[in-house]
Design a protein around this motif. Sequence first.
Motif, short mmCIF file in Angstrom:
data_model
loop_
_atom_site.label_atom_id
_atom_site.label_comp_id
_atom_site.label_asym_id
_atom_site.label_seq_id
_atom_site.Cartn_x
_atom_site.Cartn_y
_atom_site.Cartn_z
N LEU A 96 0.85 -1.19 0.00
CA LEU A 96 0.00 0.00 0.00
C LEU A 96 0.89 1.24 0.00
O LEU A 96 1.67 1.46 0.94
N CYS A 123 1.42 5.40 -0.28
CA CYS A 123 0.89 6.77 -0.20
C CYS A 123 1.79 7.68 -1.00
O CYS A 123 2.97 7.86 -0.63
N LYS A 154 -6.65 4.69 6.01
CA LYS A 154 -6.09 5.86 5.34
C LYS A 154 -4.71 6.21 5.90
O LYS A 154 -4.39 5.88 7.04
N THR A 181 -5.67 9.99 3.09
CA THR A 181 -6.05 9.45 1.79
C THR A 181 -5.84 7.94 1.82
O THR A 181 -5.01 7.42 2.58
N GLU A 215 -2.72 3.63 -2.57
CA GLU A 215 -2.98 2.76 -3.71
C GLU A 215 -2.18 1.47 -3.56
O GLU A 215 -1.10 1.45 -2.98
N ARG A 216 -2.76 0.39 -4.06
CA ARG A 216 -2.05 -0.89 -4.01
C ARG A 216 -1.13 -0.97 -5.22
O ARG A 216 -1.55 -0.81 -6.35
N VAL A 217 0.17 -1.21 -4.96
CA VAL A 217 1.19 -1.23 -6.00
C VAL A 217 1.88 -2.59 -6.00
O VAL A 217 2.24 -3.11 -4.94
N ARG A 273 6.31 3.62 -13.90
CA ARG A 273 5.49 4.31 -12.89
C ARG A 273 6.05 5.68 -12.56
O ARG A 273 5.30 6.61 -12.23
#
Length: 516
Positions: free
Chosen positions: A125, A127, A143, A149, A152-154, A209
Amino acid sequence: MSAAAFISTTIPYVNARPHLGHALEYVQTDAFARHARYRKDVFFLSGSDENSLKNVLAAEREGVTTRELVDRNVQYFEKLLAALSIDTSDFIRTSVSAKHIAGATEFWRRMDERGDIYTKDYEGLYCVGCEQFYSPAELVDGKCPDHLTVPERVKEHNHFFRLSRYGDQLLEELTAGRLKIYPESRLNEVVGFLRSGLEDISISRSVERARGWGIPVPKDEDQVMYVWIDALTNYINALGWNDDSDEYRRFWAEADQRAHVVGKGVLRFHAVYWPAMLLSAGLPLPTEVVVHGYITTGGQKLSKSLGNAIDPMDLLEQYGQDALRYLLLADFSPFGDGDFSEERLVVRYNTDLANALGNLLSRITAMTVRYRDGVVPASGPLGAPEEALLEQGLASTRESDAAMERYDHREALARIWDLVRRANAYVDERAPWHLAKAAEQGDQQAAQDLDTVLHHGYRVLQRLGVLLRPFIPNAAERMLLALAEDPEALIADLAVDPAGRSVEKAPPLFPKLELA
Protein backbone atom coordinates in the motif's frame (compact mmCIF):
# COMPACT_ATOMS: atom_id res chain seq x y z
CA MET A 1 37.30 16.15 15.78
CA SER A 2 37.44 19.75 14.58
CA ALA A 3 35.40 22.73 15.73
CA ALA A 4 33.02 22.41 12.80
CA ALA A 5 29.35 21.59 12.41
CA PHE A 6 27.00 20.44 9.71
CA ILE A 7 23.35 21.47 10.15
CA SER A 8 20.55 20.81 7.67
CA THR A 9 16.88 21.23 7.05
CA THR A 10 15.06 18.49 5.22
CA ILE A 11 14.63 19.09 1.51
CA PRO A 12 10.90 19.57 0.75
CA TYR A 13 9.00 18.36 -2.26
CA VAL A 14 8.35 21.20 -4.70
CA ASN A 15 4.99 20.03 -6.04
CA ALA A 16 3.45 23.28 -4.74
CA ARG A 17 4.37 26.52 -3.00
CA PRO A 18 5.82 26.35 0.53
CA HIS A 19 3.49 26.61 3.51
CA LEU A 20 4.03 27.86 7.05
CA GLY A 21 5.38 24.50 8.20
CA HIS A 22 8.34 24.95 5.87
CA ALA A 23 8.96 28.40 7.34
CA LEU A 24 9.04 26.89 10.85
CA GLU A 25 11.76 24.40 9.94
CA TYR A 26 13.77 27.01 8.05
CA VAL A 27 13.67 29.48 10.94
CA GLN A 28 14.44 26.86 13.58
CA THR A 29 17.44 25.51 11.69
CA ASP A 30 18.71 28.98 10.86
CA ALA A 31 18.62 29.93 14.55
CA PHE A 32 20.55 26.77 15.49
CA ALA A 33 23.14 27.43 12.77
CA ARG A 34 23.58 31.10 13.67
CA HIS A 35 24.00 30.22 17.33
CA ALA A 36 26.56 27.51 16.53
CA ARG A 37 28.57 30.02 14.47
CA TYR A 38 29.49 31.85 17.66
CA ARG A 39 31.70 28.86 18.51
CA LYS A 40 32.56 26.96 15.34
CA ASP A 41 32.54 26.89 11.56
CA VAL A 42 29.15 25.82 10.28
CA PHE A 43 27.92 24.39 6.98
CA PHE A 44 24.17 24.98 6.82
CA LEU A 45 22.41 23.09 4.03
CA SER A 46 18.94 23.28 2.59
CA GLY A 47 17.54 22.36 -0.81
CA SER A 48 14.68 20.89 -2.80
CA ASP A 49 13.54 17.29 -3.27
CA GLU A 50 12.69 17.15 -6.96
CA ASN A 51 12.76 13.47 -7.99
CA SER A 52 9.44 12.46 -6.48
CA LEU A 53 6.32 10.98 -8.00
CA LYS A 54 4.40 13.76 -6.24
CA ASN A 55 6.10 16.27 -8.50
CA VAL A 56 5.39 14.17 -11.58
CA LEU A 57 1.68 13.86 -10.78
CA ALA A 58 1.40 17.56 -9.90
CA ALA A 59 2.90 18.45 -13.29
CA GLU A 60 0.47 16.12 -15.07
CA ARG A 61 -2.47 17.78 -13.33
CA GLU A 62 -1.25 21.19 -14.47
CA GLY A 63 -0.48 20.05 -18.00
CA VAL A 64 3.19 21.01 -17.82
CA THR A 65 6.37 18.97 -17.84
CA THR A 66 7.91 17.88 -14.55
CA ARG A 67 10.98 19.95 -15.38
CA GLU A 68 8.86 23.06 -15.87
CA LEU A 69 7.04 22.45 -12.60
CA VAL A 70 10.10 21.94 -10.40
CA ASP A 71 12.04 24.79 -12.02
CA ARG A 72 9.13 27.14 -11.34
CA ASN A 73 8.24 25.97 -7.85
CA VAL A 74 11.76 25.82 -6.46
CA GLN A 75 11.91 29.59 -6.91
CA TYR A 76 9.11 30.01 -4.35
CA PHE A 77 11.18 28.14 -1.76
CA GLU A 78 14.29 30.16 -2.56
CA LYS A 79 12.30 33.39 -2.25
CA LEU A 80 10.96 32.29 1.12
CA LEU A 81 14.48 31.55 2.37
CA ALA A 82 15.57 35.04 1.31
CA ALA A 83 12.49 36.71 2.81
CA LEU A 84 13.18 35.03 6.16
CA SER A 85 16.94 35.84 6.00
CA ILE A 86 17.85 32.15 6.15
CA ASP A 87 21.65 32.14 5.94
CA THR A 88 22.42 28.86 4.17
CA SER A 89 25.86 27.75 3.00
CA ASP A 90 24.34 25.89 0.03
CA PHE A 91 20.99 25.04 -1.54
CA ILE A 92 21.00 21.72 -3.36
CA ARG A 93 18.56 20.75 -6.12
CA THR A 94 18.36 17.00 -6.51
CA SER A 95 17.26 16.92 -10.15
CA VAL A 96 19.96 19.25 -11.50
CA SER A 97 22.96 19.09 -9.14
CA ALA A 98 25.75 17.09 -10.79
CA LYS A 99 27.27 16.53 -7.33
CA HIS A 100 24.02 15.08 -6.09
CA ILE A 101 23.41 12.76 -9.01
CA ALA A 102 26.99 11.48 -8.98
CA GLY A 103 26.95 11.10 -5.19
CA ALA A 104 23.63 9.24 -5.09
CA THR A 105 24.84 6.88 -7.81
CA GLU A 106 28.11 6.16 -6.02
CA PHE A 107 26.28 5.67 -2.72
CA TRP A 108 24.05 3.04 -4.38
CA ARG A 109 27.16 1.27 -5.72
CA ARG A 110 28.68 1.23 -2.22
CA MET A 111 25.60 -0.41 -0.73
CA ASP A 112 25.45 -2.87 -3.61
CA GLU A 113 29.12 -3.80 -3.19
CA ARG A 114 28.38 -4.49 0.47
CA GLY A 115 25.79 -7.04 -0.62
CA ASP A 116 22.95 -4.96 0.80
CA ILE A 117 20.86 -4.62 -2.38
CA TYR A 118 18.79 -7.37 -4.02
CA THR A 119 15.67 -7.59 -6.20
CA LYS A 120 12.28 -9.20 -5.64
CA ASP A 121 8.60 -8.84 -6.47
CA TYR A 122 6.67 -6.70 -4.04
CA GLU A 123 3.08 -5.68 -3.46
CA GLY A 124 2.06 -3.07 -0.92
CA LEU A 125 0.00 0.00 0.00
CA TYR A 126 1.67 3.18 -1.24
CA CYS A 127 0.89 6.77 -0.20
CA VAL A 128 2.09 9.15 -2.89
CA GLY A 129 1.81 12.07 -0.45
CA CYS A 130 4.34 10.46 1.90
CA GLU A 131 6.19 8.67 -0.89
CA GLN A 132 6.25 5.51 1.24
CA PHE A 133 4.66 2.09 1.66
CA TYR A 134 2.45 1.47 4.68
CA SER A 135 1.43 -1.77 6.35
CA PRO A 136 -2.30 -2.12 7.05
CA ALA A 137 -1.60 -1.76 10.79
CA GLU A 138 -0.07 1.69 10.24
CA LEU A 139 -3.18 3.07 8.54
CA VAL A 140 -6.00 4.85 10.38
CA ASP A 141 -9.40 3.70 9.17
CA GLY A 142 -7.64 2.45 6.07
CA LYS A 143 -6.09 5.86 5.34
CA CYS A 144 -2.64 7.42 5.54
CA PRO A 145 -2.39 8.98 9.03
CA ASP A 146 -0.83 12.16 7.63
CA HIS A 147 -2.70 12.80 4.39
CA LEU A 148 -6.01 11.08 5.23
CA THR A 149 -6.05 9.45 1.79
CA VAL A 150 -6.45 5.79 0.88
CA PRO A 151 -3.09 4.41 -0.32
CA GLU A 152 -2.98 2.76 -3.71
CA ARG A 153 -2.05 -0.89 -4.01
CA VAL A 154 1.19 -1.23 -6.00
CA LYS A 155 2.77 -4.41 -7.32
CA GLU A 156 6.32 -4.14 -8.69
CA HIS A 157 9.62 -5.91 -9.17
CA ASN A 158 12.01 -3.62 -7.24
CA HIS A 159 15.45 -3.39 -5.70
CA PHE A 160 15.48 -3.82 -1.91
CA PHE A 161 17.88 -2.64 0.80
CA ARG A 162 18.79 -5.10 3.58
CA LEU A 163 17.67 -2.78 6.35
CA SER A 164 17.13 -5.79 8.58
CA ARG A 165 20.91 -6.22 8.87
CA TYR A 166 21.37 -3.00 10.78
CA GLY A 167 18.84 -3.03 13.62
CA ASP A 168 21.29 -4.10 16.32
CA GLN A 169 23.96 -1.63 15.20
CA LEU A 170 21.46 1.22 15.16
CA LEU A 171 20.27 0.32 18.66
CA GLU A 172 23.89 0.37 19.84
CA GLU A 173 24.45 3.83 18.30
CA LEU A 174 21.34 5.17 20.01
CA THR A 175 21.82 3.59 23.43
CA ALA A 176 25.49 4.60 23.49
CA GLY A 177 24.49 8.20 22.75
CA ARG A 178 26.59 8.47 19.62
CA LEU A 179 23.39 9.22 17.70
CA LYS A 180 21.14 11.49 19.74
CA ILE A 181 17.48 12.19 19.02
CA TYR A 182 15.67 15.23 20.41
CA PRO A 183 13.25 15.11 22.18
CA GLU A 184 13.49 11.94 24.26
CA SER A 185 9.97 10.88 23.29
CA ARG A 186 11.11 10.58 19.67
CA LEU A 187 14.16 8.59 20.74
CA ASN A 188 11.87 6.18 22.56
CA GLU A 189 9.72 5.93 19.45
CA VAL A 190 12.72 4.95 17.31
CA VAL A 191 14.06 2.49 19.88
CA GLY A 192 10.66 0.84 20.04
CA PHE A 193 10.52 0.59 16.25
CA LEU A 194 13.98 -0.99 16.12
CA ARG A 195 13.22 -3.48 18.87
CA SER A 196 10.11 -4.62 17.03
CA GLY A 197 12.38 -5.83 14.22
CA LEU A 198 13.31 -4.24 10.89
CA GLU A 199 12.13 -5.40 7.51
CA ASP A 200 13.98 -4.76 4.26
CA ILE A 201 12.68 -1.80 2.24
CA SER A 202 12.01 -1.21 -1.44
CA ILE A 203 14.47 1.36 -2.80
CA SER A 204 13.59 1.62 -6.49
CA ARG A 205 10.60 2.28 -8.71
CA SER A 206 9.85 1.23 -12.26
CA VAL A 207 10.69 3.77 -14.91
CA GLU A 208 7.14 3.33 -16.19
CA ARG A 209 5.49 4.31 -12.89
CA ALA A 210 7.98 7.14 -12.37
CA ARG A 211 7.22 8.41 -15.90
CA GLY A 212 10.94 8.31 -16.60
CA TRP A 213 11.64 10.91 -13.87
CA GLY A 214 14.37 10.22 -11.31
CA ILE A 215 17.98 9.08 -10.98
CA PRO A 216 18.63 5.84 -12.87
CA VAL A 217 19.55 2.74 -10.90
CA PRO A 218 23.10 1.65 -11.86
CA LYS A 219 23.05 -1.26 -14.32
CA ASP A 220 19.24 -1.35 -14.51
CA GLU A 221 17.69 0.82 -17.19
CA ASP A 222 14.14 -0.17 -16.18
CA GLN A 223 14.36 1.31 -12.65
CA VAL A 224 14.96 4.68 -10.98
CA MET A 225 15.95 5.23 -7.38
CA TYR A 226 13.15 5.55 -4.85
CA VAL A 227 12.98 9.25 -4.11
CA TRP A 228 13.86 8.92 -0.42
CA ILE A 229 17.00 6.90 -1.18
CA ASP A 230 18.35 9.54 -3.53
CA ALA A 231 17.09 12.42 -1.36
CA LEU A 232 18.73 11.32 1.88
CA THR A 233 22.15 11.26 0.25
CA ASN A 234 21.85 14.99 -0.50
CA TYR A 235 23.31 15.81 2.90
CA ILE A 236 26.75 14.50 2.01
CA ASN A 237 26.47 14.96 -1.75
CA ALA A 238 26.41 18.72 -1.25
CA LEU A 239 29.78 18.37 0.47
CA GLY A 240 31.26 16.30 -2.38
CA TRP A 241 31.75 13.14 -0.30
CA ASN A 242 32.49 10.85 -3.24
CA ASP A 243 35.42 13.09 -4.23
CA ASP A 244 36.65 13.09 -0.59
CA SER A 245 36.55 16.88 -0.73
CA ASP A 246 37.94 19.20 1.92
CA GLU A 247 34.38 20.31 2.72
CA TYR A 248 33.25 16.73 3.25
CA ARG A 249 36.15 15.95 5.57
CA ARG A 250 35.78 19.17 7.55
CA PHE A 251 31.99 19.35 7.85
CA TRP A 252 31.06 15.67 7.96
CA ALA A 253 33.82 13.09 8.44
CA GLU A 254 35.78 15.13 11.01
CA ALA A 255 33.04 17.45 12.33
CA ASP A 256 32.00 17.27 15.97
CA GLN A 257 28.36 17.99 15.11
CA ARG A 258 26.29 16.54 12.25
CA ALA A 259 22.69 17.55 12.87
CA HIS A 260 19.50 17.11 10.86
CA VAL A 261 16.41 19.16 11.74
CA VAL A 262 13.33 17.24 10.59
CA GLY A 263 9.58 17.04 11.00
CA LYS A 264 8.09 14.19 13.02
CA GLY A 265 6.54 12.71 9.88
CA VAL A 266 9.97 11.85 8.43
CA LEU A 267 11.62 10.67 11.65
CA ARG A 268 11.93 7.07 10.52
CA PHE A 269 13.70 8.05 7.33
CA HIS A 270 16.31 10.13 9.16
CA ALA A 271 16.79 8.10 12.34
CA VAL A 272 16.57 4.58 10.87
CA TYR A 273 16.89 4.38 7.07
CA TRP A 274 19.56 7.05 6.61
CA PRO A 275 21.89 5.87 9.42
CA ALA A 276 21.50 2.27 8.17
CA MET A 277 22.42 3.40 4.66
CA LEU A 278 25.50 5.15 6.02
CA LEU A 279 26.52 2.04 7.94
CA SER A 280 26.18 0.05 4.73
CA ALA A 281 28.29 2.55 2.79
CA GLY A 282 30.90 2.71 5.58
CA LEU A 283 30.42 6.42 6.27
CA PRO A 284 30.01 8.39 9.54
CA LEU A 285 26.51 8.73 10.96
CA PRO A 286 24.82 11.98 11.97
CA THR A 287 25.34 12.88 15.60
CA GLU A 288 21.88 14.38 16.17
CA VAL A 289 18.39 14.27 14.73
CA VAL A 290 16.22 17.14 16.00
CA VAL A 291 12.51 16.49 15.54
CA HIS A 292 9.89 19.23 15.47
CA GLY A 293 6.12 18.93 15.40
CA TYR A 294 3.54 20.34 13.02
CA ILE A 295 1.94 23.74 12.79
CA THR A 296 -1.78 23.28 13.05
CA THR A 297 -4.78 25.49 12.46
CA GLY A 298 -7.92 24.62 14.30
CA GLY A 299 -6.06 21.55 15.55
CA GLN A 300 -5.43 20.19 12.04
CA LYS A 301 -1.98 19.83 10.46
CA LEU A 302 -1.16 22.33 7.72
CA SER A 303 -0.82 20.49 4.45
CA LYS A 304 -0.90 21.23 0.76
CA SER A 305 -2.74 17.95 0.31
CA LEU A 306 -5.42 18.86 2.87
CA GLY A 307 -5.92 22.29 1.31
CA ASN A 308 -5.39 24.30 4.52
CA ALA A 309 -1.86 25.53 3.86
CA ILE A 310 -0.98 29.05 5.04
CA ASP A 311 1.31 30.95 2.68
CA PRO A 312 4.16 32.41 4.79
CA MET A 313 4.88 35.01 2.09
CA ASP A 314 1.46 36.53 2.73
CA LEU A 315 2.26 36.78 6.44
CA LEU A 316 5.66 38.30 5.73
CA GLU A 317 4.13 40.90 3.46
CA GLN A 318 1.49 41.79 6.02
CA TYR A 319 3.47 41.64 9.27
CA GLY A 320 7.18 41.51 8.43
CA GLN A 321 10.05 39.13 9.07
CA ASP A 322 10.71 40.06 12.70
CA ALA A 323 7.14 39.25 13.74
CA LEU A 324 6.98 35.88 11.99
CA ARG A 325 10.44 34.69 13.03
CA TYR A 326 9.83 35.73 16.62
CA LEU A 327 6.46 34.01 16.84
CA LEU A 328 7.78 30.75 15.40
CA LEU A 329 10.76 30.69 17.77
CA ALA A 330 9.31 32.21 20.95
CA ASP A 331 5.78 30.85 20.87
CA PHE A 332 6.03 27.40 19.26
CA SER A 333 7.45 24.35 20.97
CA PRO A 334 10.65 23.15 19.29
CA PHE A 335 9.40 19.57 19.56
CA GLY A 336 5.58 19.53 19.67
CA ASP A 337 2.64 20.70 17.60
CA GLY A 338 1.39 24.26 17.88
CA ASP A 339 -1.71 26.06 16.64
CA PHE A 340 -1.21 29.22 14.58
CA SER A 341 -3.32 32.33 14.48
CA GLU A 342 -2.59 35.82 13.21
CA GLU A 343 -3.96 37.23 16.47
CA ARG A 344 -1.26 35.38 18.43
CA LEU A 345 1.37 36.73 16.06
CA VAL A 346 0.27 40.35 16.50
CA VAL A 347 -0.16 40.13 20.29
CA ARG A 348 3.20 38.44 20.83
CA TYR A 349 5.00 40.95 18.59
CA ASN A 350 3.42 44.01 20.20
CA THR A 351 3.91 42.75 23.75
CA ASP A 352 7.45 41.44 23.56
CA LEU A 353 9.10 43.28 20.70
CA ALA A 354 7.37 46.64 20.39
CA ASN A 355 6.53 47.29 24.05
CA ALA A 356 9.32 45.54 25.93
CA LEU A 357 12.44 45.44 23.74
CA GLY A 358 11.72 48.35 21.41
CA ASN A 359 10.76 50.63 24.28
CA LEU A 360 13.94 49.72 26.18
CA LEU A 361 16.14 50.62 23.22
CA SER A 362 14.25 53.84 22.59
CA ARG A 363 14.45 54.97 26.21
CA ILE A 364 18.15 54.26 26.73
CA THR A 365 19.35 55.81 23.47
CA ALA A 366 17.05 58.84 23.76
CA MET A 367 18.21 59.59 27.30
CA THR A 368 21.87 59.14 26.36
CA VAL A 369 21.40 61.70 23.58
CA ARG A 370 19.38 64.06 25.76
CA TYR A 371 21.45 63.93 28.93
CA ARG A 372 24.96 63.11 27.66
CA ASP A 373 24.99 64.45 24.10
CA GLY A 374 24.95 60.95 22.64
CA VAL A 375 28.13 59.74 24.35
CA VAL A 376 28.09 56.68 26.61
CA PRO A 377 29.34 57.83 30.02
CA ALA A 378 31.69 55.93 32.30
CA SER A 379 30.06 53.99 35.11
CA GLY A 380 30.25 55.03 38.71
CA PRO A 381 30.40 52.51 41.59
CA LEU A 382 27.90 49.67 41.28
CA GLY A 383 24.92 49.46 43.57
CA ALA A 384 22.54 46.60 44.21
CA PRO A 385 20.40 47.39 41.11
CA GLU A 386 23.48 47.22 38.85
CA GLU A 387 24.69 44.02 40.47
CA ALA A 388 21.26 42.45 39.91
CA LEU A 389 21.24 43.58 36.28
CA LEU A 390 24.73 42.22 35.63
CA GLU A 391 23.85 38.94 37.31
CA GLN A 392 20.73 38.60 35.14
CA GLY A 393 22.77 39.37 32.02
CA LEU A 394 25.20 36.55 32.79
CA ALA A 395 22.38 34.16 33.75
CA SER A 396 20.40 34.89 30.59
CA THR A 397 23.49 34.36 28.45
CA ARG A 398 24.39 31.11 30.18
CA GLU A 399 20.87 29.71 30.27
CA SER A 400 19.92 30.67 26.71
CA ASP A 401 23.15 29.12 25.41
CA ALA A 402 22.41 25.92 27.32
CA ALA A 403 18.87 25.82 25.91
CA MET A 404 20.16 26.17 22.35
CA GLU A 405 22.62 23.35 22.96
CA ARG A 406 19.48 21.29 23.69
CA TYR A 407 17.83 22.72 20.54
CA ASP A 408 15.18 24.47 22.63
CA HIS A 409 14.76 27.87 20.97
CA ARG A 410 11.60 28.70 22.95
CA GLU A 411 13.38 28.22 26.27
CA ALA A 412 16.35 30.23 25.01
CA LEU A 413 14.16 33.22 24.15
CA ALA A 414 12.30 32.94 27.44
CA ARG A 415 15.61 33.26 29.30
CA ILE A 416 16.67 36.20 27.12
CA TRP A 417 13.37 37.89 27.94
CA ASP A 418 14.20 37.55 31.63
CA LEU A 419 16.92 40.08 30.86
CA VAL A 420 14.58 42.34 28.87
CA ARG A 421 12.17 42.46 31.82
CA ARG A 422 14.97 42.99 34.34
CA ALA A 423 16.42 45.82 32.24
CA ASN A 424 13.08 47.62 31.95
CA ALA A 425 12.52 47.21 35.68
CA TYR A 426 16.04 48.55 36.31
CA VAL A 427 15.33 51.71 34.33
CA ASP A 428 12.04 52.22 36.17
CA GLU A 429 13.67 51.64 39.56
CA ARG A 430 16.56 53.99 38.92
CA ALA A 431 14.37 56.63 37.19
CA PRO A 432 17.15 58.39 35.26
CA TRP A 433 14.78 61.27 34.40
CA HIS A 434 14.62 62.11 38.11
CA LEU A 435 18.39 61.75 38.42
CA ALA A 436 18.85 64.14 35.48
CA LYS A 437 16.63 66.74 37.11
CA ALA A 438 18.54 66.48 40.37
CA ALA A 439 21.86 66.69 38.51
CA GLU A 440 20.72 69.90 36.79
CA GLN A 441 20.22 71.35 40.26
CA GLY A 442 23.83 70.57 41.20
CA ASP A 443 23.50 67.13 42.83
CA GLN A 444 26.84 65.47 41.97
CA GLN A 445 25.79 62.07 43.29
CA ALA A 446 22.71 62.14 41.06
CA ALA A 447 24.91 63.04 38.08
CA GLN A 448 27.20 60.08 38.79
CA ASP A 449 24.20 57.78 39.28
CA LEU A 450 22.76 58.96 35.95
CA ASP A 451 26.06 58.08 34.25
CA THR A 452 25.92 54.63 35.84
CA VAL A 453 22.36 53.97 34.67
CA LEU A 454 23.02 55.07 31.09
CA HIS A 455 26.27 53.10 31.00
CA HIS A 456 24.68 49.85 32.13
CA GLY A 457 21.59 50.45 30.05
CA TYR A 458 23.85 50.60 27.01
CA ARG A 459 25.67 47.44 28.04
CA VAL A 460 22.48 45.45 28.45
CA LEU A 461 21.29 46.59 25.02
CA GLN A 462 24.59 45.45 23.56
CA ARG A 463 24.22 42.04 25.20
CA LEU A 464 20.63 41.71 24.03
CA GLY A 465 21.62 42.58 20.47
CA VAL A 466 24.20 39.80 20.47
CA LEU A 467 21.90 37.25 22.14
CA LEU A 468 19.07 37.94 19.68
CA ARG A 469 21.06 37.65 16.45
CA PRO A 470 20.28 33.95 15.91
CA PHE A 471 16.54 34.55 16.36
CA ILE A 472 15.66 37.92 14.80
CA PRO A 473 18.88 38.73 12.92
CA ASN A 474 17.69 41.80 11.01
CA ALA A 475 16.22 43.45 14.10
CA ALA A 476 19.31 42.59 16.14
CA GLU A 477 21.50 44.14 13.45
CA ARG A 478 19.43 47.33 13.47
CA MET A 479 19.66 47.37 17.24
CA LEU A 480 23.44 47.03 17.22
CA LEU A 481 23.74 49.66 14.49
CA ALA A 482 21.89 52.07 16.78
CA LEU A 483 24.57 51.43 19.39
CA ALA A 484 27.69 51.67 17.20
CA GLU A 485 28.85 52.30 13.65
CA ASP A 486 30.57 48.90 13.67
CA PRO A 487 28.28 46.23 15.16
CA GLU A 488 30.97 43.58 14.81
CA ALA A 489 33.05 45.45 17.38
CA LEU A 490 30.19 45.08 19.87
CA ILE A 491 29.77 41.41 19.11
CA ALA A 492 33.46 40.59 19.45
CA ASP A 493 33.76 41.32 23.16
CA LEU A 494 30.96 42.17 25.57
CA ALA A 495 33.53 42.87 28.29
CA VAL A 496 35.03 45.91 26.53
CA ASP A 497 34.14 49.16 28.36
CA PRO A 498 31.79 51.12 26.04
CA ALA A 499 32.44 54.49 27.69
CA GLY A 500 33.03 57.15 25.05
CA ARG A 501 31.05 55.48 22.26
CA SER A 502 28.66 57.65 20.29
CA VAL A 503 24.96 56.84 20.26
CA GLU A 504 22.07 58.22 18.25
CA LYS A 505 18.43 58.05 19.27
CA ALA A 506 17.22 54.78 17.79
CA PRO A 507 14.33 54.97 15.34
CA PRO A 508 11.30 52.83 16.27
CA LEU A 509 12.71 49.32 16.06
CA PHE A 510 9.34 47.57 16.12
CA PRO A 511 6.40 49.68 14.90
CA LYS A 512 3.14 48.48 16.40
CA LEU A 513 1.15 45.99 14.34
CA GLU A 514 -2.58 45.71 13.83
CA LEU A 515 -4.44 42.54 12.95
CA ALA A 516 -5.20 42.43 9.23
